[in-house]
Design a protein around this motif. Structure first.
Motif, PDB file in Angstrom:
ATOM      1  N   ALA A 119       1.151  -1.140   0.006  1.00 21.96           N
ATOM      2  CA  ALA A 119       0.032   0.001   0.108  1.00 21.96           C
ATOM      3  C   ALA A 119       0.774   1.207  -0.109  1.00 21.96           C
ATOM      4  O   ALA A 119       0.695   2.147  -0.805  1.00 21.96           O
ATOM      5  N   ALA A 120       2.096   1.493   0.951  1.00 21.00           N
ATOM      6  CA  ALA A 120       2.955   2.147   0.905  1.00 21.00           C
ATOM      7  C   ALA A 120       3.723   2.392  -0.521  1.00 21.00           C
ATOM      8  O   ALA A 120       3.521   3.512  -0.942  1.00 21.00           O
ATOM      9  N   THR A 122       2.432   1.584  -3.492  1.00 18.44           N
ATOM     10  CA  THR A 122       1.478   1.913  -4.431  1.00 18.44           C
ATOM     11  C   THR A 122       1.030   3.650  -4.085  1.00 18.44           C
ATOM     12  O   THR A 122       1.062   4.390  -5.041  1.00 18.44           O
ATOM     13  N   GLU A 123       0.893   4.057  -2.866  1.00 19.20           N
ATOM     14  CA  GLU A 123       0.814   5.508  -2.552  1.00 19.20           C
ATOM     15  C   GLU A 123       2.074   6.236  -2.941  1.00 19.20           C
ATOM     16  O   GLU A 123       1.956   7.463  -3.679  1.00 19.20           O
ATOM     17  N   ASN A 126       2.034   6.711  -6.832  1.00 20.48           N
ATOM     18  CA  ASN A 126       1.037   7.495  -7.227  1.00 20.48           C
ATOM     19  C   ASN A 126       1.263   8.948  -6.852  1.00 20.48           C
ATOM     20  O   ASN A 126       1.179  10.011  -7.966  1.00 20.48           O
ATOM     21  N   GLU A 127       2.099   9.283  -5.748  1.00 19.20           N
ATOM     22  CA  GLU A 127       2.675  10.284  -5.526  1.00 19.20           C
ATOM     23  C   GLU A 127       3.746  11.113  -6.494  1.00 19.20           C
ATOM     24  O   GLU A 127       3.706  11.849  -6.863  1.00 19.20           O
TER      25      GLU A 127
END
Length: 164
Positions: A119-120, A122-123, A126-127
């Motif tokens: 999740a981190a 992916t985040e 995305n950032e």
């Protein structure tokens, strides 16, 4: 010396009295005395036989008691051994259960860490993508500020799209 040697008359009368008492006793008292002695002898023999029998029974009872005690000791040691085996089995099972629970908790924790990591990531991606778009947008705005630059860039994009 007269006192030491009895006279013949005294001797005869003493002998007659003795014989009379002897025959009277023999006729009336001798059989009951012998019967009483015989009964007493029989009673003593019976008592001795009974005592021997009781002694033998006591020996048998003592042997039985020793056998029972030996069996009890053996049973006690067997029960203690079974209890010890059961104790070790319970301890082993508890250790296995604890290890299984610990392994499951570790696997769950590892899975949660992996999910949080993904999740981190992916985040972060995305950032990074958003930042890249913003940077590209700002760069393109600056470069394509003029109309001629925009037309040239549009032509370049159109040619790349046709080539793909």
């Amino acid at each position: 010396m007269d006192l030491l040697t009895p006279e013949l008359g005294l001797f005869v009368w003493t002998l007659i009295a003795f014989l009379a008492v002897f025959f009277i006793l023999r006729k009336f008292a001798w059989k009951p005395i012998l019967n009483a002695l015989s009964e007493r002898e029989t009673g003593i023999a019976d008592s001795i036989a009974s005592a021997e029998r009781l002694k033998k029974e006591m020996g048998q009872m003592q042997a039985e008691n020793e056998k029972i005690m030996a069996d009890a000791r053996e049973k006690r040691s067997q029960i203690l051994k079974e209890a010890k085996d059961e104790y070790e089995r319970i301890i082993g099972k508890a250790k296995e259960d604890t290890k299984a629970i610990t392994d499951k908790m570790m696997a769950d924790a590892s899975q949660q860490i992996q999910q949080q990591k993904m999740a981190a990531l992916t985040e972060v991606k995305n950032e990074i993508g958003n930042l890249a778009v913003e940077v590209a947008e700002k760069v393109l705005r600056k470069q394509l500020a003029g109309a001629d630059a925009q037309n040239d860039y549009a032509k370049l994009l159109a040619e790349e799209i046709k080539l793909n």
